[in-house]
Each structure stands twice: as structure tokens, then as C-alpha cells.
Motif scaffolding. Structure first.
Motif, PDB file in Angstrom:
ATOM      1  N   HIS A  80      -4.214  -7.800   8.631  1.00 19.93           N
ATOM      2  CA  HIS A  80      -3.626  -6.533   9.079  1.00 19.93           C
ATOM      3  C   HIS A  80      -2.527  -6.851  10.088  1.00 19.93           C
ATOM      4  O   HIS A  80      -2.791  -7.377  11.165  1.00 19.93           O
ATOM      5  N   THR A  81      -1.290  -6.522   9.744  1.00 23.33           N
ATOM      6  CA  THR A  81      -0.137  -6.848  10.570  1.00 23.33           C
ATOM      7  C   THR A  81       0.417  -5.585  11.217  1.00 23.33           C
ATOM      8  O   THR A  81       0.553  -4.553  10.566  1.00 23.33           O
ATOM      9  N   TRP A  82       0.737  -5.689  12.506  1.00 25.98           N
ATOM     10  CA  TRP A  82       1.347  -4.581  13.240  1.00 25.98           C
ATOM     11  C   TRP A  82       2.800  -4.928  13.540  1.00 25.98           C
ATOM     12  O   TRP A  82       3.092  -5.998  14.088  1.00 25.98           O
ATOM     13  N   LEU A  83       3.708  -4.033  13.184  1.00 23.88           N
ATOM     14  CA  LEU A  83       5.122  -4.148  13.540  1.00 23.88           C
ATOM     15  C   LEU A  83       5.417  -3.094  14.605  1.00 23.88           C
ATOM     16  O   LEU A  83       5.274  -1.897  14.359  1.00 23.88           O
ATOM     17  N   VAL A  84       5.801  -3.539  15.784  1.00 25.58           N
ATOM     18  CA  VAL A  84       6.005  -2.645  16.922  1.00 25.58           C
ATOM     19  C   VAL A  84       7.488  -2.645  17.294  1.00 25.58           C
ATOM     20  O   VAL A  84       8.063  -3.703  17.577  1.00 25.58           O
ATOM     21  N   ILE A  85       8.085  -1.466  17.299  1.00 28.52           N
ATOM     22  CA  ILE A  85       9.503  -1.326  17.639  1.00 28.52           C
ATOM     23  C   ILE A  85       9.617  -0.304  18.767  1.00 28.52           C
ATOM     24  O   ILE A  85       9.375   0.889  18.562  1.00 28.52           O
ATOM     25  N   HIS A 107      -0.080  -2.305   1.840  1.00 24.39           N
ATOM     26  CA  HIS A 107       0.044  -3.754   2.017  1.00 24.39           C
ATOM     27  C   HIS A 107      -0.556  -4.220   3.340  1.00 24.39           C
ATOM     28  O   HIS A 107      -0.253  -5.316   3.812  1.00 24.39           O
ATOM     29  N   ASN A 108      -1.386  -3.368   3.944  1.00 28.47           N
ATOM     30  CA  ASN A 108      -2.108  -3.690   5.180  1.00 28.47           C
ATOM     31  C   ASN A 108      -1.164  -3.923   6.357  1.00 28.47           C
ATOM     32  O   ASN A 108      -1.343  -4.846   7.156  1.00 28.47           O
ATOM     33  N   VAL A 109      -0.158  -3.068   6.457  1.00 32.88           N
ATOM     34  CA  VAL A 109       0.814  -3.137   7.546  1.00 32.88           C
ATOM     35  C   VAL A 109       0.849  -1.793   8.264  1.00 32.88           C
ATOM     36  O   VAL A 109       0.918  -0.739   7.620  1.00 32.88           O
ATOM     37  N   SER A 110       0.789  -1.833   9.585  1.00 33.78           N
ATOM     38  CA  SER A 110       0.927  -0.633  10.403  1.00 33.78           C
ATOM     39  C   SER A 110       2.175  -0.773  11.270  1.00 33.78           C
ATOM     40  O   SER A 110       2.532  -1.873  11.687  1.00 33.78           O
ATOM     41  N   VAL A 111       2.824   0.355  11.530  1.00 35.83           N
ATOM     42  CA  VAL A 111       4.071   0.348  12.294  1.00 35.83           C
ATOM     43  C   VAL A 111       3.911   1.256  13.509  1.00 35.83           C
ATOM     44  O   VAL A 111       3.434   2.388  13.395  1.00 35.83           O
ATOM     45  N   VAL A 112       4.309   0.742  14.679  1.00 40.50           N
ATOM     46  CA  VAL A 112       4.370   1.538  15.903  1.00 40.50           C
ATOM     47  C   VAL A 112       5.845   1.711  16.247  1.00 40.50           C
ATOM     48  O   VAL A 112       6.574   0.732  16.423  1.00 40.50           O
TER      49      VAL A 112
END
Length: 222
Positions: A80-85, A107-112
Motif C-alpha cells: 500500500h503506497t501513499w503519495l502525499v502532495i 492498484h493499492n495507492v492512496s493520495v493525500v
């Protein structure tokens, strides 16, 4: 000169080549798809170096999104990958942002995503893509804001509730001597949180709308 400024501002790049003491070249794409790599990657730039670093940061974000969207959704080993912007406006337009918000969960990706006002995002992405971005944010936190349009949008997202509204009616009898009272009930819908309440929040307080849950107000410690 230009070369000297670039070398100074992008000096952090050389550290990406160092990994656990050896000199292996770093790859965003490989990092995204390596289930054994649980490390964190921070790409931090100050305001002075942002102008020169912005194109490189955008390329890295695009590579991360493309690598994420190429994952096999059926792979049980997906990390589980987090992309934080933060301060998304300062990054300019990120072409893959609407797509990763729309398809990332598969695709098991979360975005902040953090930004100050919706008008900023609409100016960068246009009305259509900006609305797609807003709709892709399943969980939203609304801190104090000054933008009127943003406060109205936040109030709409936080939703409405149905309440029992009572009204008191007074009337006189036929002789005008007897005063009669009656209470009438009606079911009405109203905003759970008014735009003015969002705009006038105290610092370190936020209204949160979590998917499939009623909104709540949160308080954070400094």
C-alpha cells in the motif's frame, strides 16, 4: 550562473543514489513496484529552489503514477503506497493526478492532496479536470478558509440532515377572549455545517468527511 544555481538547488538528488550504504542507482518506478522496499521517499524543496526544481519534481510524480497504474491489481504482494502532495498549487499541473485519484485504489495507492482554495486548482487544471480531482477525494478535511466558494463547496460535501422543526401558533377563540396555542411539527432538511461555520473555525480545528460516515469536527495539537 544557471548551472551553478541548478547544482545548488538540486544537490539533494545525489543522495537518492545512496541506499543502505551502497551506491545503487535510485529508480522511482522500481521503488513503487518493489514489495520488499518499505522505505519512505521525501522530495522537499524550499521556496527559493522551487522554480528550478519544479520540472524535475513533476517528472518524478508522473513516473510514480505511471508505475502505480501499471501494477497488477490481482497481485497479493502489492504494498500500500501513499503519495502525499502538499501545496499542490505550487507544483503546477500534474497530468496524471486525475487518473491516480480515480484508479489508484485498484492498484493499492492512496493520495493525500493539500491545497488552499478550489479556485487555484480550477485555474491550473480547468473546470472539468478540477471537478474530477475533487470527486476523487473520498475523505476530506476542511480547515479554516477565507475563500467563499471553497467554504460553500465544503458545506455541500459535509451534507445535510433531516430534523424535526417545531413552530408555535397562537390564535383567539370566537369571543376573542380565549387565547389558543398549537405546536406544529415538520420535517425539514438543513446543512450540517454552514459555510460561515467553516470559515470561522479556530486554528487547528477541521471538519472531516470520511467516506460512508457522518462528518465530525476534529481538534489537532500543535
Amino acid at each position: 550562473g544557471v548551472m551553478g544555481t541548478t547544482v545548488l538547488d538540486l544537490g539533494f538528488v545525489k543522495r537518492l543514489a545512496e541506499r543502505n550504504g551502497d551506491r545503487l542507482p535510485f529508480s522511482i518506478s522500481q521503488w513503487m513496484n518493489d514489495p520488499t522496499d518499505l522505505s519512505w521517499v521525501f522530495l522537499s524543496v524550499d521556496d527559493i529552489g522551487l522554480k528550478e526544481s519544479k520540472p524535475l519534481l513533476r517528472v518524478w510524480f508522473e513516473m510514480a503514477c505511471l508505475a502505480a497504474l501499471s501494477r497488477n491489481p490481482l497481485d497479493e504482494n502489492l504494498v500500500h503506497t501513499w503519495l502525499v502532495i502538499d501545496e499542490a498549487k505550487s507544483m503546477g499541473q500534474l497530468p496524471s493526478l486525475p487518473a491516480i485519484l480515480d484508479k489508484g485504489r485498484k492498484h493499492n495507492v492512496s493520495v493525500v492532496l493539500g491545497f488552499q482554495a478550489f479556485s487555484q486548482m480550477k485555474k491550473i487544471y480547468g473546470e472539468h479536470d478540477a471537478n474530477a480531482i475533487f470527486q476523487g477525494l473520498q475523505n476530506q478535511f476542511f480547515f479554516r478558509m477565507t475563500d467563499v466558494e471553497c467554504a460553500r463547496y465544503a458545506s455541500d460535501v459535509l451534507g445535510e440532515e433531516e430534523v424535526d422543526a417545531a413552530s408555535l401558533g397562537m390564535s383567539f377563540g370566537e369571543s376573542n377572549a380565549a387565547l389558543r396555542g398549537s405546536i406544529n411539527h415538520a420535517r425539514v432538511r438543513r446543512k450540517i455545517v454552514l459555510p460561515e461555520e467553516i470559515r470561522n473555525q479556530e486554528i487547528l480545528r477541521a471538519y472531516a468527511k470520511i467516506c460512508h460516515h457522518q462528518p465530525v469536527q476534529l481538534s489537532f495539537n500543535p
